[in-house]
Design a protein around this motif. Structure first.
Motif, short mmCIF file in Angstrom:
data_model
loop_
_atom_site.label_atom_id
_atom_site.label_comp_id
_atom_site.label_asym_id
_atom_site.label_seq_id
_atom_site.Cartn_x
_atom_site.Cartn_y
_atom_site.Cartn_z
N GLY A 131 -14.43 -11.24 -3.48
CA GLY A 131 -13.28 -10.38 -4.09
C GLY A 131 -13.86 -9.27 -5.01
N GLY A 132 -13.29 -8.08 -4.86
CA GLY A 132 -13.73 -6.91 -5.74
C GLY A 132 -15.08 -6.34 -5.08
N THR A 133 -15.58 -5.53 -5.96
CA THR A 133 -16.90 -4.94 -5.71
C THR A 133 -18.12 -5.23 -6.45
OG1 THR A 133 -16.45 -3.03 -7.31
CG2 THR A 133 -15.62 -2.54 -4.97
N PHE A 134 -19.17 -5.04 -6.14
CA PHE A 134 -20.24 -5.34 -6.89
C PHE A 134 -20.51 -4.95 -8.34
CE2 PHE A 134 -24.80 -5.32 -8.11
CZ PHE A 134 -25.42 -6.38 -7.40
N MET A 135 -19.93 -3.80 -8.50
CA MET A 135 -19.87 -3.16 -9.81
C MET A 135 -18.91 -3.67 -10.87
SD MET A 135 -17.75 0.51 -9.59
CE MET A 135 -18.13 0.78 -7.78
N GLU A 136 -17.87 -4.65 -10.24
CA GLU A 136 -16.80 -5.31 -11.29
C GLU A 136 -17.21 -6.50 -11.70
OE1 GLU A 136 -12.86 -3.29 -9.02
OE2 GLU A 136 -14.14 -5.07 -8.03
N ASP A 137 -18.53 -6.75 -11.30
CA ASP A 137 -18.99 -8.25 -11.64
C ASP A 137 -20.03 -7.94 -12.77
OD1 ASP A 137 -20.45 -10.69 -11.94
OD2 ASP A 137 -20.05 -11.31 -9.91
N PRO A 138 -19.76 -8.25 -13.95
CA PRO A 138 -20.93 -7.70 -15.05
C PRO A 138 -22.08 -8.69 -14.87
CG PRO A 138 -19.02 -9.10 -16.10
CD PRO A 138 -18.45 -8.61 -14.35
N SER A 139 -21.84 -9.84 -14.13
CA SER A 139 -23.14 -10.74 -14.21
C SER A 139 -24.30 -10.06 -13.09
CB SER A 139 -22.87 -12.06 -13.68
OG SER A 139 -22.53 -12.07 -12.33
N LEU A 140 -23.74 -8.83 -12.14
CA LEU A 140 -24.51 -8.31 -11.11
C LEU A 140 -24.80 -7.04 -11.63
CD1 LEU A 140 -22.61 -9.69 -8.04
CD2 LEU A 140 -24.91 -10.20 -8.79
N PHE A 141 -24.01 -6.09 -12.21
CA PHE A 141 -23.94 -4.82 -12.56
C PHE A 141 -23.76 -4.41 -13.97
CE2 PHE A 141 -22.76 -0.38 -12.43
CZ PHE A 141 -23.78 0.22 -11.66
N PRO A 142 -24.84 -3.80 -14.67
CA PRO A 142 -24.37 -3.28 -15.92
C PRO A 142 -23.11 -2.53 -16.34
CG PRO A 142 -26.66 -2.95 -15.43
CD PRO A 142 -26.02 -3.21 -14.20
N PRO A 143 -22.12 -3.10 -16.89
CA PRO A 143 -21.09 -2.10 -17.17
C PRO A 143 -21.20 -0.63 -17.45
CG PRO A 143 -20.55 -4.40 -18.00
CD PRO A 143 -22.05 -4.30 -17.51
N GLU A 144 -22.32 -0.55 -18.52
CA GLU A 144 -22.57 0.76 -19.02
C GLU A 144 -22.70 1.72 -17.80
OE1 GLU A 144 -26.33 -1.60 -19.72
OE2 GLU A 144 -24.07 -1.98 -19.88
N LEU A 145 -23.20 1.33 -16.60
CA LEU A 145 -23.66 2.10 -15.60
C LEU A 145 -22.52 2.45 -14.46
CD1 LEU A 145 -27.19 0.90 -14.67
CD2 LEU A 145 -26.68 2.63 -16.20
N THR A 146 -21.21 2.03 -15.07
CA THR A 146 -20.33 2.02 -14.08
C THR A 146 -19.93 3.73 -13.70
OG1 THR A 146 -19.23 0.27 -14.81
CG2 THR A 146 -17.75 1.67 -13.76
N PRO A 147 -20.01 4.73 -14.58
CA PRO A 147 -19.89 5.92 -14.03
C PRO A 147 -20.64 6.36 -13.13
CG PRO A 147 -19.58 5.85 -16.70
CD PRO A 147 -20.34 4.43 -15.95
N PHE A 148 -21.90 5.96 -13.15
CA PHE A 148 -22.81 6.45 -11.78
C PHE A 148 -22.22 5.72 -10.49
CE2 PHE A 148 -26.88 5.57 -9.57
CZ PHE A 148 -26.92 6.86 -9.13
N ALA A 149 -21.75 4.42 -10.61
CA ALA A 149 -21.37 3.65 -9.62
C ALA A 149 -20.04 4.42 -9.22
CB ALA A 149 -21.04 2.36 -9.72
N GLN A 150 -19.24 4.97 -9.90
CA GLN A 150 -17.79 5.43 -9.40
C GLN A 150 -18.00 6.74 -8.82
OE1 GLN A 150 -16.04 5.43 -13.37
NE2 GLN A 150 -14.74 3.70 -13.19
N ALA A 151 -19.17 7.41 -9.42
CA ALA A 151 -19.43 8.77 -8.58
C ALA A 151 -20.01 8.55 -7.20
CB ALA A 151 -20.68 9.55 -9.46
N HIS A 152 -20.77 7.41 -6.97
CA HIS A 152 -21.00 7.09 -5.76
C HIS A 152 -20.15 6.69 -5.01
CE1 HIS A 152 -25.55 7.19 -4.41
NE2 HIS A 152 -25.69 7.10 -5.83
N ALA A 153 -19.02 6.03 -5.28
CA ALA A 153 -17.97 5.30 -4.61
C ALA A 153 -17.16 6.56 -4.06
CB ALA A 153 -17.24 4.41 -5.51
N ARG A 154 -17.04 7.74 -4.82
CA ARG A 154 -16.32 8.68 -4.43
C ARG A 154 -16.76 9.46 -3.10
NH1 ARG A 154 -13.59 11.74 -9.66
NH2 ARG A 154 -13.11 9.95 -10.78
N GLN A 155 -17.95 9.23 -2.75
CA GLN A 155 -18.53 9.64 -1.43
C GLN A 155 -17.86 9.37 -0.24
OE1 GLN A 155 -22.68 9.55 -0.29
NE2 GLN A 155 -23.20 8.95 -2.56
N LEU A 156 -17.26 8.05 -0.40
CA LEU A 156 -16.38 7.56 0.96
C LEU A 156 -15.17 8.31 1.09
CD1 LEU A 156 -17.00 5.44 2.96
CD2 LEU A 156 -15.33 3.90 1.32
#
Length: 232
Positions: A131-156
């Motif tokens: 459930g959810g995305t990789f970026m939403e799991d703080p044990s997998l993805f550093p929350p401070e890098l979320t803006p970069f991930a969000q920019a990538h997500a907008r590609q779709l």
């Protein structure tokens, strides 16, 4: 791997060809006898391998209106640019539409009968079977890098609004790991959602570049995002 003899693909533009992924993809394409236009903002800063089929072009992916002539000669584009060479100390002022704007520029300035685009995806954007995305799991993805991930997500959604024949190929979190051999040993494409094991697998740049080259030469993914993981 397919060869240039069994495909109409002849020329590819690699946006961001000097990066680690871009260099690997460029090398994989050159091995397939494809002519590569390596688009770099500052060509003199980088030493790409000498090859008769490699043409270095000065240009900025954010200003593709200046590269209309170059884009008009290619059958496919690899979008491998990144706004950062390393994680920034702050995302203040970062434009979340960084990739969205580049895609709009490609769609508006690329006038060719065949418009195949393969974009380099990001693990963080992938959906997990828990459930959810990789970026939403703080044990997998550093929350401070979320803006970069969000920019990538907008590609779709940005790509979905174009007339391009596109595919987003997202590598796993263990991308470029030194624990894997330096040469490609195959890979496979997996539709979301992914298991945690799949999303955190190890994959070399050579393996990933092989997947990109194959999707350019013999496309199987059309207007969709998939993950690239090691063979089972």
């Amino acid at each position: 791997m397919p060869t240039a003899a069994n495909t109409r693909l002849r020329q590819v533009a690699v946006l961001g060809a000097a990066g680690r992924v871009g260099r690997a993809v460029t090398a994989a394409l050159l091995q397939q006898d494809i002519h590569v236009n390596a688009v770099l903002r500052e060509p003199t800063r980088y030493d790409l391998p000498r090859n008769a089929r490699l043409h270095v072009v000065q240009g900025d992916a954010q200003h593709l209106e200046a590269l209309t002539d170059t884009l008009g000669t290619v059958d496919a584009i690899v979008l491998s640019v990144t706004p950062f060479t390393a994680p920034p100390s702050s995302f203040d002022g970062f434009d979340l539409d960084y990739y969205t704007n580049i895609i709009a520029g490609i769609d508006a300035n690329w006038h060719s009968a065949r418009r195949r685009l393969v974009a380099i995806g990001l693990t963080a954007t992938l959906r997990l079977d828990s459930g959810g995305t990789f970026m939403e799991d703080p044990s997998l993805f550093p929350p401070e890098l979320t803006p970069f991930a969000q920019a990538h997500a907008r590609q779709l959604p940005a790509l979905a609004g174009t007339t391009l024949d596109w595919a987003i190929l997202a590598p796993p979190a263990g991308f470029g790991s030194p624990h894997e051999p330096a040469v490609g040993q195959g890979c496979r494409l997996v539709v979301e959602p992914l298991t945690r094991q799949q999303a955190t697998a190890h994959l070399t740049y050579a393996q990933y570049a092989q997947a990109v080259a194959t999707e350019l030469l013999q496309p199987t993914i059309h207007n969709a995002r998939v993950a690239v993981i090691p063979p089972a």
